[in-house]
Design a protein around this motif. Structure first.
Motif, mmCIF file in Angstrom:
data_model
loop_
_atom_site.group_PDB
_atom_site.id
_atom_site.type_symbol
_atom_site.label_atom_id
_atom_site.label_comp_id
_atom_site.label_asym_id
_atom_site.label_seq_id
_atom_site.Cartn_x
_atom_site.Cartn_y
_atom_site.Cartn_z
ATOM 1 N N PRO A 25 -28.046 24.730 64.591
ATOM 2 C CA PRO A 25 -29.116 23.948 64.311
ATOM 3 C C PRO A 25 -28.528 23.075 62.759
ATOM 4 C CG PRO A 25 -29.651 26.282 63.978
ATOM 5 C CD PRO A 25 -27.998 26.208 64.572
ATOM 6 N N SER A 26 -28.784 21.849 62.645
ATOM 7 C CA SER A 26 -28.214 21.151 61.629
ATOM 8 C C SER A 26 -29.258 20.327 60.664
ATOM 9 C CB SER A 26 -27.242 20.188 62.134
ATOM 10 O OG SER A 26 -27.641 19.336 63.066
ATOM 11 N N VAL A 27 -28.744 20.098 59.497
ATOM 12 C CA VAL A 27 -29.659 19.335 58.528
ATOM 13 C C VAL A 27 -28.922 18.181 58.286
ATOM 14 C CG1 VAL A 27 -30.725 19.420 56.332
ATOM 15 C CG2 VAL A 27 -30.729 21.442 57.858
ATOM 16 N N VAL A 28 -29.647 16.880 58.398
ATOM 17 C CA VAL A 28 -28.663 15.826 57.767
ATOM 18 C C VAL A 28 -29.124 15.384 56.572
ATOM 19 C CG1 VAL A 28 -28.294 13.218 58.320
ATOM 20 C CG2 VAL A 28 -28.377 14.873 60.348
ATOM 21 N N ILE A 29 -28.378 15.354 55.772
ATOM 22 C CA ILE A 29 -28.594 14.992 54.015
ATOM 23 C C ILE A 29 -28.431 13.392 54.002
ATOM 24 C CG2 ILE A 29 -28.071 15.478 52.148
ATOM 25 C CD1 ILE A 29 -28.570 17.936 53.508
ATOM 26 N N ARG A 30 -29.272 12.922 53.299
ATOM 27 C CA ARG A 30 -29.252 11.617 52.732
ATOM 28 C C ARG A 30 -27.703 11.153 52.447
ATOM 29 N NH1 ARG A 30 -34.960 11.859 51.988
ATOM 30 N NH2 ARG A 30 -34.518 12.348 49.465
ATOM 31 N N SER A 31 -27.479 9.782 52.409
ATOM 32 C CA SER A 31 -26.257 9.504 51.670
ATOM 33 C C SER A 31 -26.768 8.390 50.521
ATOM 34 C CB SER A 31 -25.333 8.688 52.412
ATOM 35 O OG SER A 31 -24.917 9.481 53.640
ATOM 36 N N GLN A 32 -25.999 8.217 49.271
ATOM 37 C CA GLN A 32 -25.995 7.249 48.586
ATOM 38 C C GLN A 32 -25.638 5.780 49.189
ATOM 39 O OE1 GLN A 32 -24.690 8.465 44.543
ATOM 40 N NE2 GLN A 32 -24.304 10.408 45.445
ATOM 41 N N ASN A 33 -25.986 4.927 48.241
ATOM 42 C CA ASN A 33 -25.679 3.666 48.771
ATOM 43 C C ASN A 33 -24.050 3.475 49.151
ATOM 44 O OD1 ASN A 33 -28.087 2.746 48.942
ATOM 45 N ND2 ASN A 33 -28.172 1.710 47.197
ATOM 46 N N ASN A 34 -23.299 4.113 48.245
ATOM 47 C CA ASN A 34 -21.702 3.947 48.301
ATOM 48 C C ASN A 34 -21.308 4.908 49.543
ATOM 49 O OD1 ASN A 34 -21.892 6.611 47.430
ATOM 50 N ND2 ASN A 34 -20.026 6.346 45.941
ATOM 51 N N TYR A 81 -26.524 14.252 46.384
ATOM 52 C CA TYR A 81 -26.656 15.764 45.950
ATOM 53 C C TYR A 81 -28.161 16.316 45.638
ATOM 54 C CZ TYR A 81 -22.030 14.206 45.640
ATOM 55 O OH TYR A 81 -20.551 13.776 45.746
ATOM 56 N N GLU A 82 -28.927 15.422 45.376
ATOM 57 C CA GLU A 82 -30.258 15.926 45.000
ATOM 58 C C GLU A 82 -31.082 16.488 46.514
ATOM 59 O OE1 GLU A 82 -31.403 12.845 42.329
ATOM 60 O OE2 GLU A 82 -29.784 13.972 41.274
ATOM 61 N N HIS A 83 -30.611 15.575 47.386
ATOM 62 C CA HIS A 83 -31.314 15.829 48.687
ATOM 63 C C HIS A 83 -30.925 17.077 49.291
ATOM 64 C CE1 HIS A 83 -32.399 14.769 53.087
ATOM 65 N NE2 HIS A 83 -33.552 15.226 52.557
ATOM 66 N N LEU A 110 -31.013 22.702 50.995
ATOM 67 C CA LEU A 110 -30.352 24.151 50.689
ATOM 68 C C LEU A 110 -31.690 25.091 49.941
ATOM 69 C CD1 LEU A 110 -26.963 23.852 48.910
ATOM 70 C CD2 LEU A 110 -27.445 24.916 51.133
ATOM 71 N N GLN A 111 -32.203 24.525 49.163
ATOM 72 C CA GLN A 111 -33.210 25.577 48.602
ATOM 73 C C GLN A 111 -34.370 25.834 49.589
ATOM 74 O OE1 GLN A 111 -35.314 23.823 45.305
ATOM 75 N NE2 GLN A 111 -35.471 26.023 44.430
ATOM 76 N N LYS A 112 -34.768 24.908 50.188
ATOM 77 C CA LYS A 112 -35.611 25.171 51.290
ATOM 78 C C LYS A 112 -35.086 26.086 52.459
ATOM 79 C CE LYS A 112 -38.734 21.741 53.529
ATOM 80 N NZ LYS A 112 -38.440 20.234 54.004
ATOM 81 N N ASP A 141 -21.174 23.841 43.031
ATOM 82 C CA ASP A 141 -22.236 23.994 42.104
ATOM 83 C C ASP A 141 -23.638 24.121 42.602
ATOM 84 O OD1 ASP A 141 -22.225 24.330 39.123
ATOM 85 O OD2 ASP A 141 -23.398 22.327 39.204
ATOM 86 N N ILE A 142 -23.987 23.358 43.272
ATOM 87 C CA ILE A 142 -25.255 23.298 43.971
ATOM 88 C C ILE A 142 -25.397 24.502 45.058
ATOM 89 C CG2 ILE A 142 -26.783 22.221 45.679
ATOM 90 C CD1 ILE A 142 -25.428 19.679 44.575
ATOM 91 N N LEU A 143 -24.337 25.018 45.583
ATOM 92 C CA LEU A 143 -24.376 26.323 46.624
ATOM 93 C C LEU A 143 -24.700 27.612 45.505
ATOM 94 C CD1 LEU A 143 -21.423 25.541 48.855
ATOM 95 C CD2 LEU A 143 -23.960 26.103 49.584
#
Ligand SMILES: *Cc1c(COP(=O)(O)O)cnc(C)c1O
Length: 367
Positions: free
Chosen positions: A131-140, A145-147, A152-154, A182-184
């Motif tokens: 099962p996978s979660v697709v994280i948004r990308s920034q414009n570049n 990282y916020e998403h 992750l928290q969810k 750091d986020i992990l």
């Protein structure tokens, strides 16, 4: 041999030669000379199973394969005694292998990767039914990282298998390993496995002073690097690097080949190991450092040229991937450009010289 066979071959050869001179869209170094290795094509050099265990089939190149792997172990700062890896059929196999090891370590894990990840990551998830979660990308093109933190928290009750893009395919963006770790940590996720997809940049960043560091001094599980991209080779190939202790999850002795079954493919391309070994021996650390510098400088040059004609464009730090607004279909075909939505890119490899860039920018201007 029938004349028609010779004609076909010679027509195709002419076409390959001609198209090689114009190609600028994909990350393939087309500048190399492997002709001293031609004689090997008369032999079935095949590496069966594990590169570090001898098989009963002896027409192999495992010795050179091991030397190739040790070059990468050193580049990625992992001791030979803790290290394992093999020469793959390319970036896709390396990614499949990394995600596979992640899944074997954490069968309940969720796969996180950004929407800019290479399509082989989603394919690996599908093949392995993760099962996978697709994280948004920034414009570049870099991970949002916020998403990432939010998702992750969810799902923090589940282990995380994380794919990081070390140079995205389309925009050449590098996901920040330090920030991901750091986020992990902030979300108290200790059960995680990080796979680094470094198909192109994996053979560039270690040679660039001040570039982001991605190596085994960090708690990463695998790195996948292409052989036919920055190094360049007439057959697709790559390497995958990991820690030896993960192998316990999967290794299996197979009597039929008299070797350990640790790789995805059984019969592997022994010619590829010879080609990579030869490239590393003849170009060496210094040679590659110069090539990387040449490509990054020319990418900067192309970026400046495009800006000077006010053509919409983007170049990420430490990247040789120059992104620009999609040009006419005839330019796309002529220069063999890769496109997504309203964007196209040139990947400034060793064979994309300033003269070629000038010619291309001139054509862009006149359209
Ligand atoms: C090219 C690429 C791949 C896949 O490599 P293949 O050798 O075509 O299988 C994977 N990831 C990234 C980021 C790539 O650029």
């Amino acid at each position: 041999m029938a004349a028609t066979v010779l004609e076909e071959i010679s027509a195709l050869l002419n076409q390959v030669v001609r198209q090689s001179t114009l190609h600028t869209g994909y990350p393939f170094n087309l500048n190399y000379d492997y002709t001293p290795l031609c004689n090997f094509w008369q032999y079935s050099v095949i590496n069966l199973g594990d590169p570090f265990s001898e098989s009963n089939y002896k027409v192999d190149s495992k010795k050179l394969e091991q030397e190739v792997l040790f070059f990468f172990a050193k580049l990625y700062k992992i001791e030979a005694s803790n290290f394992w890896g093999y020469v793959t059929s390319g970036g896709t196999e390396g990614n499949l292998y990394g995600i596979f090891l992640g899944r074997e370590c954490y069968p309940e894990g969720l796969l996180y990767s950004s929407q800019d990840a290479h399509y082989s990551i989603a394919k690996a998830a599908k093949l392995l039914r993760i099962p996978s979660v697709v994280i948004r990308s920034q414009n570049n093109g870099e991970l949002d990282y916020e998403h990432f933190a939010e998702m992750l928290q969810k799902n923090r009750h589940l282990p995380a298998i994380v794919n990081l893009n070390i140079g995205t395919t389309m925009k050449g963006a590098i996901d920040d390993l330090d920030r991901a770790l750091d986020i992990l940590e902030k979300n108290h996720i200790t059960n995680y496995y990080i796979h680094c997809d470094a198909a192109l940049f994996g053979m560039m960043l270690p040679f660039v002073p001040n570039a982001p560091r991605i190596d085994f001094t960090y708690p990463i599980g695998t790195v996948a690097i292409s052989g036919h991209k920055f190094i360049g080779s007439p057959v697709p190939c790559g390497v995958v690097l990991t820690r030896k202790n993960y192998l316990k999850q999967i290794e299996n002795n197979i009597e039929y080949i008299a070797a350990k079954d640790t790789t995805i493919l059984g019969s592997r391309n022994g010619q590829a190991a010879i080609l990579l070994w030869y490239a590393l021996q003849t170009r060496g650390y210094e040679g590659f450092a110069k090539e990387v510098e040449f490509c990054l400088q020319n990418a900067q040059y192309m970026f400046e040229q495009l800006k000077s004609i006010n053509y919409p464009c983007l170049l990420n730090p430490f990247s040789n991937t120059v992104l620009f607004q999609k040009p006419s279909q005839s330019l796309i075909q002529k220069w063999q450009l890769a496109t997504i939505d309203n964007w196209a890119h040139t990947i400034v490899m060793q064979n994309v010289t300033q003269e070629k860039i000038d010619a291309f920018v001139d054509e862009l201007r006149s359209w």
